[in-house]
Design a protein around this motif. Structure first.
Motif: not given
Length: 130
Positions: A112, A110, A59, A55, A64-65, A57
């Motif tokens: 960033t 995860r 930010v 996945g 972006v993560t 996301a």
């Protein structure tokens, strides 16, 4: 000379001892080459790292993560290149992250990524054993 010897001479069925040894030598070299190639394939697969993006996301406009997981040989450190792209598939962020050796075969993370422009996607480009 027997009839069988005459037929063998006529149709070229006799092999000289030198030719027999050449065939045996060629077969031995062929088997050795096959073994070498097989060992190379097995050695490469033992050190292989399989990574999947699970996945991402966006930010904000500058980060972006990315969520990802990988499977790697136990007891070996791993590095991953993580990438962010914009709507035109241009690279707007890039990061190489190193992970310490672990006894776990599969691990999830995860990270960033700082970006130079707004990203529309983030993913793992590649992972390798270090």
């Amino acid at each position: 000379m027997t009839t069988q010897d005459m037929l063998d001479d006529r149709y070229g069925r006799r092999r000289s001892p030198g030719r027999t040894w050449a065939i045996i030598g060629g077969a031995v070299v062929g088997v050795a080459l096959l073994g070498f190639v097989a060992w190379g394939v097995v050695a490469d697969s033992v050190e292989a790292v399989d990574a999947d993006t699970t996945g991402f996301a966006v930010v904000d406009q500058h980060s972006v993560t990315v969520n990802f997981q990988f499977t790697a040989p136990t007891g070996r450190s791993v590095a991953c290149a993580i990438e962010a792209q914009d709507v035109e598939h241009g690279v707007v962020g890039w990061k190489v992250v190193e992970f310490a050796a672990s006894e776990d075969h599969a691990r999830a993370f995860r990270e960033t990524i700082p970006t130079t422009a707004e990203a529309t996607t983030g993913f793992v480009n590649a992972c390798w054993v270090t």
